[in-house]
Motif scaffolding. Structure first.
Motif, mmCIF file in Angstrom:
data_model
loop_
_atom_site.group_PDB
_atom_site.id
_atom_site.type_symbol
_atom_site.label_atom_id
_atom_site.label_comp_id
_atom_site.label_asym_id
_atom_site.label_seq_id
_atom_site.Cartn_x
_atom_site.Cartn_y
_atom_site.Cartn_z
ATOM 1 N N THR A 117 0.854 -1.202 0.000
ATOM 2 C CA THR A 117 0.000 0.000 0.000
ATOM 3 C C THR A 117 0.883 1.242 0.000
ATOM 4 O O THR A 117 1.917 1.280 0.666
ATOM 5 N N VAL A 118 0.442 2.214 -0.772
ATOM 6 C CA VAL A 118 1.209 3.453 -0.900
ATOM 7 C C VAL A 118 0.418 4.643 -0.350
ATOM 8 O O VAL A 118 0.979 5.571 0.229
ATOM 9 N N LYS A 119 -0.908 4.553 -0.514
ATOM 10 C CA LYS A 119 -1.742 5.688 -0.114
ATOM 11 C C LYS A 119 -2.274 5.587 1.307
ATOM 12 O O LYS A 119 -2.638 6.602 1.893
ATOM 13 N N VAL A 120 -2.354 4.366 1.840
ATOM 14 C CA VAL A 120 -3.059 4.190 3.116
ATOM 15 C C VAL A 120 -2.459 5.048 4.231
ATOM 16 O O VAL A 120 -3.184 5.784 4.912
ATOM 17 N N LEU A 121 -1.149 4.963 4.402
ATOM 18 C CA LEU A 121 -0.544 5.679 5.534
ATOM 19 C C LEU A 121 -0.680 7.201 5.423
ATOM 20 O O LEU A 121 -1.108 7.844 6.390
ATOM 21 N N ALA A 123 -2.909 8.796 3.828
ATOM 22 C CA ALA A 123 -4.335 9.109 3.949
ATOM 23 C C ALA A 123 -4.785 9.043 5.403
ATOM 24 O O ALA A 123 -5.402 9.976 5.919
ATOM 25 N N VAL A 124 -4.421 7.944 6.088
ATOM 26 C CA VAL A 124 -4.827 7.790 7.493
ATOM 27 C C VAL A 124 -4.198 8.881 8.356
ATOM 28 O O VAL A 124 -4.837 9.435 9.258
ATOM 29 N N ILE A 127 -6.128 12.014 7.806
ATOM 30 C CA ILE A 127 -7.479 11.919 8.384
ATOM 31 C C ILE A 127 -7.425 11.988 9.915
ATOM 32 O O ILE A 127 -8.209 12.678 10.545
ATOM 33 N N LEU A 128 -6.482 11.298 10.521
ATOM 34 C CA LEU A 128 -6.443 11.229 11.990
ATOM 35 C C LEU A 128 -5.643 12.361 12.637
ATOM 36 O O LEU A 128 -5.919 12.753 13.764
ATOM 37 N N PHE A 198 1.101 -6.345 6.355
ATOM 38 C CA PHE A 198 0.602 -5.072 5.837
ATOM 39 C C PHE A 198 1.781 -4.222 5.342
ATOM 40 O O PHE A 198 2.206 -3.274 5.989
ATOM 41 N N GLU B 157 -6.673 -0.017 -1.258
ATOM 42 C CA GLU B 157 -6.144 1.115 -0.480
ATOM 43 C C GLU B 157 -7.276 1.871 0.223
ATOM 44 O O GLU B 157 -7.177 2.200 1.410
ATOM 45 N N TYR B 158 -8.363 2.125 -0.522
ATOM 46 C CA TYR B 158 -9.494 2.848 0.079
ATOM 47 C C TYR B 158 -10.109 2.032 1.212
ATOM 48 O O TYR B 158 -10.440 2.569 2.275
ATOM 49 N N ILE B 160 -8.775 -0.284 3.120
ATOM 50 C CA ILE B 160 -7.925 -0.326 4.322
ATOM 51 C C ILE B 160 -7.941 1.032 5.033
ATOM 52 O O ILE B 160 -7.997 1.104 6.261
ATOM 53 N N THR B 161 -7.915 2.109 4.252
ATOM 54 C CA THR B 161 -7.952 3.453 4.846
ATOM 55 C C THR B 161 -9.235 3.634 5.659
ATOM 56 O O THR B 161 -9.201 4.086 6.816
ATOM 57 N N ILE B 164 -9.193 1.305 8.845
ATOM 58 C CA ILE B 164 -8.360 1.811 9.953
ATOM 59 C C ILE B 164 -9.044 2.997 10.630
ATOM 60 O O ILE B 164 -9.089 3.098 11.859
ATOM 61 N N THR B 165 -9.609 3.887 9.825
ATOM 62 C CA THR B 165 -10.277 5.067 10.387
ATOM 63 C C THR B 165 -11.470 4.642 11.249
ATOM 64 O O THR B 165 -11.638 5.130 12.376
#
Lengths: 401, 229
Positions: A117-121, A123-124, A127-128, A198, B157-158, B160-161, B164-165
């Motif tokens: 995954t490239v975008k998850v971190l 993005a999270v 967001i957080l 992950f 990716e979406y 998992i994002t 997690i949120t």
């Protein structure tokens, strides 16, 4: 014997006390007798089966020759059977399992690995935490900050676990090192498992490639540590990070996990120096983000993992620390924390004041604290309750009842 | 005695005593709230922050200070302090939901402005890499066609994002109930009863900020008493 060791460490040693003694026997029969008498609990079963299954997996997955692998496992078995070495290697099993899995990680075939995954971190993190904190901290760089970031990330991190272990062994209570090995090993083991399950790209990836798709053929990057290589005229970090075992292992940050675990153990044994240890963790957090090796969410995952494992270890394994004692040889006994006895919400049957009201059958309304409290008078009628309990009832405003 | 509005958990995950759970909850919260301090460092690095980011970071620092009190007092709890923590944690949960929604919008709005050109060659030198912020400059690149299959798909990716949120928010709510339950138990325990006369007496001759702080604790205590006892 008046050598420096005796003068410094054994001066407070109580007579005929052996709690801090080390095992010196080389007779394997002692270990076998212990095994015969051992009655494992459920948590023991989970512990040994989990570590055993990981070791078995590594034994199969590691590409080294079978002879070499069998020899390694036999050597480990021998070290565990001999009492003098067993006291260290047996307790270090979680650490050894982690290291075995970590160094096998780079040999997992790419087609069997989970997708990167490239975008998850990022993005999270946005967001957080409102933004990519790594971007915020790495916006401006200079040589002074580079050195400041390099010290904890590139130097202290690798030596700290050993230094902490030695200090805990000498100045902590007996058996605290076992707890440290357990907690430190499990934290890293869970961390490496998560990194493999992950796989996620670190901040340096986003800086170099944007959010393009990644693949396992890519080399790692030293991130901001490349500036240190340049500054010192070496290529140590570039080489090391380019060939890292877990290139896409940003989540969780084991730098953060290790520093948090070290700080928690030091805070536990040396509470007066808490600010110093907290500062070290904060310093390391900053350096990982400044050097673009981790997002803040990775740091949190590592630290939370450490914190939860430490809490478990503290209440199930660790001996109670007596801060008035100098070193391990000053202890006369090893005491463990009693979770239920020390529960601040528990009722003490000897103290009428500490019985929770929820457990009592009360037919009066307690919600009357707006009434001014009335001090008991010597002219009041005789009463059978103690002075202390009467004061307590007065403060509740229910004396009138 | 009044019953509370909702049935609160009496242990953590069904087996752990509440005080140990509160120690974990506050520890995790304190760790997370450190983000505010690092966000504020933007003042020195020159990274641009918008109004909502400033509010989020300053609020994080404030809650960090409040939650740290609880960690020091967990083995000898004080009802006034834990009432304040419980109320602020609840307010923080609401704020977190709002900030999560706000920043989620920000992230996905930014993604919509994706520049299709690759930036792979733009950041070759390390110095420029560190100074380059693709998000600040709106240069997020689109996912190219994944030939090897080793990279996660957009939907993965979406998912998992979002997972997690959502998981972090669910834990957040559960932690809030744990804290409320702990305060409820303290309210029911005579050992931790608050003598208001003592509180009023202690406030005299104290600096104004201490009086305000104590006043806020008292207000939170009243609120908790009304809602939880």
């Amino acid at each position: 014997m008046a050598n420096p060791f005796s003068r410094w460490f054994l001066s407070e040693r109580p007579p005929n006390c052996h709690v801090a003694d080390l095992e010196t026997s080389l007779d394997p029969h002692q270990t076998l007798l212990k095994v015969q008498k051992f009655r494992p609990t459920l948590s023991d079963w989970v512990h040994y089966l989990f570590l055993g299954s990981i070791m078995l997996f590594v034994f199969i997955a590691n590409p080294a020759s079978w002879i070499l692998k069998i020899l390694c496992y036999c050597l480990l078995g021998a070290l565990i059977v001999i009492p003098a070495t067993s006291q260290f290697f047996f307790n270090a099993l979680p650490i050894l399992t982690w290291l075995a899995l970590y160094f096998t990680s780079s040999y997992f075939p790419a087609d069997r690995r989970p997708p990167i995954t490239v975008k998850v971190l990022p993005a999270v993190e946005t967001i957080l935490y409102g933004d990519n904190l790594s971007d915020i901290l790495a916006t401006s760089t200079n040589s002074f900050l580079d050195i400041l970031a390099w010290l904890p990330y590139g130097l202290f991190h690798f030596g700290a676990p050993f230094v902490v272990a030695i200090i805990l062994f000498i100045f902590g209570p007996p058996t605290v090192l076992q707890g440290y090995a357990f907690a430190f090993g499990y934290m890293n083991l869970f961390g490496v498992i998560m990194q493999n399950v992950f796989p996620a790209a670190p901040p340096w990836y986003k800086i170099i490639y944007g959010l393009q798709s990644a693949n396992y053929g890519m080399h790692g990057s030293p991130g901001g540590l490349a500036r240190i290589d340049k500054l010192l005229g070496i290529s140590m970090y570039t080489t090391a990070f380019s060939n890292s075992s877990v290139i896409f292992g940003a989540f969780p940050s084991l730098h953060s996990g290790c520093s948090t675990m070290e700080a928690l153990f030091f805070c536990y044994c040396f509470p007066k120096l808490k600010p110093l240890f907290i500062t070290y963790v904060c310093w390391l957090w900053w350096s990982t983000m400044y050097l673009t090796h981790h997002y803040f969410v990775d740091l949190m995952a590592g630290s939370v993992l450490s914190y939860v494992i430490f809490q478990y270890t503290k209440y199930t394994h660790l001996p109670i620390v007596d801060t008035s004692l100098f070193c391990r040889w000053s202890y006369t006994s090893i005491e463990k924390y009693d979770v239920s006895k020390n529960d601040p919400l528990a009722a003490d049957s000897n103290d009428i004041e500490s019985v929770p009201l929820s457990n009592l059958e009360l037919d009066f309304d307690l919600n009357m604290t707006d009434e001014p409290s009335v001090s008991p008078s010597i002219f009041d009628g005789s009463t059978s309750v103690s002075r202390s309990s009467e004061t307590s009832i007065t403060s509740l405003g229910v004396k009138r009842a | 005695m009044r019953s509370s509005l909702v049935a609160l958990p009496k242990s953590f995950l069904g087996f752990m005593p509440l005080y140990l759970a509160v120690e974990i909850v506050l520890g995790i919260s304190v760790l997370n709230k450190c983000s505010g301090v690092y966000g504020i460092l933007a003042l020195f690095t020159g990274h641009p922050l918008d109004f909502m980011q400033w509010v989020a970071y300053l609020w994080s620092v404030f809650t960090l200070i409040v939650f740290v009190q609880g960690l020091y007092l967990i083995h000898k709890p004080n009802l006034l302090v834990f009432s304040q923590i419980c109320v602020l944690y609840t307010v923080d949960t609401i704020c977190t939901c709002f900030f999560t929604l706000w920043f989620t919008t920000q992230w996905f709005t930014l993604e919509d402005k994706v520049d299709l050109s690759s930036i792979a060659g733009d950041a070759s030198s390390t110095a420029s890499q560190a100074n380059y912020n693709p998000i600040a400059t709106g240069k997020l690149t689109a996912r190219s066609i994944d030939i090897s299959g080793q990279s996660a798909s957009e939907s993965y990716e979406y998912s998992i994002t979002i997972l997690i949120t959502l998981v972090s928010l669910i834990f957040r709510f559960y932690f809030n109930f744990i804290l409320a339950s702990f305060v409820q138990e303290l309210l029911h325990h005579p050992k931790y009863l608050v003598d208001r006369d003592d509180v009023e007496q202690d406030l005299k001759n104290k600096p104004i900020w201490k009086r305000l702080w104590a006043k806020s604790q008292k207000g939170c205590y009243k609120l908790c008493k009304n809602l939880l006892e």
